[in-house]
Design an enzyme around this catalytic site. Structure first.
Site, PDB file in Angstrom:
ATOM      1  N   ALA B  50       0.762  -1.063  -0.071  1.00 45.37           N
ATOM      2  CA  ALA B  50      -0.012   0.010  -0.020  1.00 45.37           C
ATOM      3  C   ALA B  50       0.851   1.314   0.032  1.00 45.37           C
ATOM      4  O   ALA B  50       2.025   1.175   0.381  1.00 45.37           O
ATOM      5  CB  ALA B  50      -1.013   0.037   1.378  1.00 45.37           C
ATOM      6  N   THR B  51       0.387   2.073  -0.715  1.00 44.72           N
ATOM      7  CA  THR B  51       1.358   3.809  -0.862  1.00 44.72           C
ATOM      8  C   THR B  51       0.997   4.631   0.072  1.00 44.72           C
ATOM      9  O   THR B  51       1.116   4.609   1.395  1.00 44.72           O
ATOM     10  CB  THR B  51       1.597   3.823  -2.148  1.00 44.72           C
ATOM     11  OG1 THR B  51       0.310   3.881  -2.940  1.00 44.72           O
ATOM     12  CG2 THR B  51       2.345   2.751  -2.940  1.00 44.72           C
ATOM     13  N   THR B  52       0.319   5.665  -0.239  1.00 44.67           N
ATOM     14  CA  THR B  52       0.437   7.090   0.224  1.00 44.67           C
ATOM     15  C   THR B  52      -0.703   7.342   1.074  1.00 44.67           C
ATOM     16  O   THR B  52      -2.060   7.194   0.759  1.00 44.67           O
ATOM     17  CB  THR B  52       0.717   8.101  -0.966  1.00 44.67           C
ATOM     18  OG1 THR B  52       1.657   7.659  -1.764  1.00 44.67           O
ATOM     19  CG2 THR B  52       1.115   9.492  -0.133  1.00 44.67           C
ATOM     20  N   LYS B  83      -7.228   2.070   2.057  1.00 45.30           N
ATOM     21  CA  LYS B  83      -6.116   1.926   3.383  1.00 45.30           C
ATOM     22  C   LYS B  83      -6.042   2.863   4.445  1.00 45.30           C
ATOM     23  O   LYS B  83      -5.427   2.884   5.332  1.00 45.30           O
ATOM     24  CB  LYS B  83      -4.810   2.363   2.700  1.00 45.30           C
ATOM     25  CG  LYS B  83      -4.359   1.417   1.407  1.00 45.30           C
ATOM     26  CD  LYS B  83      -3.192   1.556   0.728  1.00 45.30           C
ATOM     27  CE  LYS B  83      -3.669   2.940  -0.459  1.00 45.30           C
ATOM     28  NZ  LYS B  83      -2.537   3.062  -1.216  1.00 45.30           N
ATOM     29  N   ALA B 225       3.957   4.496  -7.658  1.00 46.79           N
ATOM     30  CA  ALA B 225       3.281   3.600  -6.912  1.00 46.79           C
ATOM     31  C   ALA B 225       2.283   4.155  -6.132  1.00 46.79           C
ATOM     32  O   ALA B 225       1.405   3.642  -5.335  1.00 46.79           O
ATOM     33  CB  ALA B 225       4.125   2.980  -5.887  1.00 46.79           C
TER      34      ALA B 225
END
Lengths: 278, 278
Positions: B50-52, B83, B225
């Protein structure tokens, strides 16, 4: 179980004695009312203590109410929370049901009743709110592990039968919250008696309109507002009359709530710890 | 009874701790996210990450937003992953790093907070919540050393201060309180640079949401990403606002309006709004 005093006591006698002991303990406290209203399920308990609760949240849709000995129902409550949380975490939050919890409690209560010297002096309600009123569930569990699937309302503890009689007269399907609360209070008040003030009440709802967690405690300012609304709207048609002067005509109020004991008292005399600080 | 899992026998005894994870660790350790097991080969690149996540305080609360992309190496493994998780009525966490472990930590953390609240009848303090999360992240350190790191960002409304607070973590735990705004994940450098210029102290929640969306856009602009708003599929960032009224995830329609107004700005100024130099 070993037989006391070396004499013979029949199993029937032992069970009767235990049941009598538990019943006496439970009848000493005040009653607690659990009933359906338009948006969910309402819990009302006269309880001067702000710290020791008789009503509690178990899970997203499940509430718990208890009367009797505080330390005993508190351990049931804590165990129920663990059961619900661990199942919800293992599977999914929607897989935790009131029925499963009621079964767990029934097993435990039944086991204690048959195997221990003293049964638990508690009576509890497990209520689950559904998406629609038809899916609401109210389970009443007694000290011996019996489960009763109640329709619409349940009264536990104290003068339960008299309170239930008064509540039945006022109970309607789909009452709005102020009217439902008014009916519950009228039922909890003896004819001619004075209603407990908001500070002496523990009130909570399982509100199906809420997101995530349905359980909500009604804090004193909000409770006072709803009580006021109930007084204003409830006076006429539903017969939810405050302070019981109109209820005097109703016959069931005069019947004794608990049949007079036929056997000599077995439970110790004196106050029981109801957790209410009385 | 023999077929019951072992923890069921422990429900009514050993009622000590109010921590759900401690109870699991003692009675059902198999249910905890797996820890301290050596992987045969590093898999960090192959499983989704998972990213930002960005968060910013606003007047009377805090806003958190997360993009919707998960990546495995150079592959986009999911376009609409979520997320940002509600953890109780007044807090939420966003996760970056190994998605699967992060989701599990988020679920466990939610149960942990609610478990405490239901048992104790009060919520943990905001500091207590932040610290509890630090312990849970630290326990994941052996996995992090093997490439399965989870780093959360925690945001909460603190009733004691009537305002929002933000806490960040690293793989060894934390918490590190952040003032104003913060971001985590692969695009966090760009998002933070963007927020640094766009964040206004005590702005309205709407402005804070817009600033967060701009920050996510800037992150997606420069970090492969991080996913930008997907206009064709109508996949928008997850945006949550927490204030005295509790946690609220903005519905998609509402987020769409914010995103559209942001995109309108970007159509004429692709680099986004500029901060005044003097």
């Amino acid at each position: 179980m070993s037989i006391p005093f070396g004499g013979y006591a029949s199993p029937e006698q032992i069970m009767r004695d235990r049941a009598e002991y538990a019943r006496k303990g439970i009848a000493r406290g005040r009653s607690v009312v659990v009933m359906q209203y338009a948006d969910g399920i309402l819990f009302v308990a006269p309880n001067p203590s702000r710290a020791l609760h008789k009503i509690s949240e178990i899970y997203d849709r499940i509430g718990f109410a208890a009367v009797g000995r505080y330390n005993e129902f508190e351990s049931l409550r804590l165990a129920g929370i663990r059961y619900a949380d661990i199942n919800g975490y293992t599977f999914n939050r929607s897989d935790v049901t009131g029925r499963g919890l009621a079964n767990l409690y029934a097993q435990h209560l039944g086991m204690i009743f048959t195997e221990s010297i003293k049964s638990l002096e508690v009576e509890i309600v497990v209520a689950e709110v559904g998406d629609v009123p038809e899916d609401d569930q109210i389970y009443r569990l007694t000290f011996d592990g019996s489960v009763f699937d109640e329709q619409g309302m349940a009264v536990i503890g104290g003068q339960a039968e008299a309170v239930a009689g008064r509540l039945k007269e006022r109970y309607r399907e789909g009452l709005p919250l102020p009217r439902a609360l008014d009916a519950a209070l009228a039922a909890l008040t003896e004819p001619g008696g004075e209603r407990p003030p908001a500070t002496q009440l523990e009130v909570a709802v399982l509100d199906r309109a809420r997101e995530h967690r349905k359980f909500l405690r009604l804090t004193p300012p909000r409770l006072e507002r709803i009580l006021q609304e109930g007084r204003e709207s409830g006076g006429g048609a539903a017969g939810g009359e405050p302070a019981g002067d109109a209820t005097a005509e109703h016959a069931p109020d005069t019947t004794p709530a608990v049949p007079p004991p036929t056997a000599p008292p077995i439970a110790p005399e004196g106050d029981i710890d109801t957790g209410s600080g009385e | 009874m023999a077929s019951q899992p072992a923890w069921m026998n422990s429900l009514f005894i050993d009622t000590g701790s109010s921590s759900f994870t401690e109870f699991l660790g003692a009675h059902a350790p198999n249910l905890l996210p797996t820890r301290a097991q050596t992987l045969a080969a590093p898999v960090g690149e192959q499983i989704p990450h998972a990213t930002t996540i960005v968060a910013a305080t606003c007047e009377g609360g805090v806003v958190m937003a997360g993009d919707r992309r998960a990546t495995s190496g150079n592959i986009i493994s999911q376009r609409d992953i979520e997320k940002v998780f509600r953890t109780d009525d007044y807090s939420c966490i966003g996760i970056a790093g190994t998605a699967s472990l992060g989701i599990e930590v988020a679920l466990l953390y939610r149960v942990e907070l609610e478990h405490y609240e239901k048992r104790e009848g009060r919520s943990l303090s905001t500091e207590g919540k932040a610290h509890r999360l630090a312990t849970m992240i630290r326990e994941n350190l052996p996995m992090a050393m093997q490439g399965l790191a989870v780093v959360p960002l925690f945001a909460a409304y603190d009733p004691a201060r009537d305002g929002g607070r933000i806490f960040s973590y690293d793989v060894g735990g934390g918490p590190y309180e952040q003032f104003g705004y913060h971001s985590i994940g692969s695009g966090s450098i760009f998002a933070r640079g963007s927020l640094k210029k766009l964040y206004r102290e005590n702005s309205s929640p709407q402005d804070a949401v817009l600033a967060c969306l701009h920050a996510l856009y800037d992150a997606a602009d420069d970090d492969s990403a991080t996913g930008g708003p997907d206009v064709t599929r109508r996949i928008w960032p997850v945006v949550a606002v927490i204030n005295a009224d509790g946690y609220r995830r903005l519905p998609d329609d509402e987020v769409a309006e914010f995103v559209e107004s942001m995109l309108e700005t970007r159509m004429t100024a692709p680099e986004g709004p500029t901060a005044p130099l003097r």
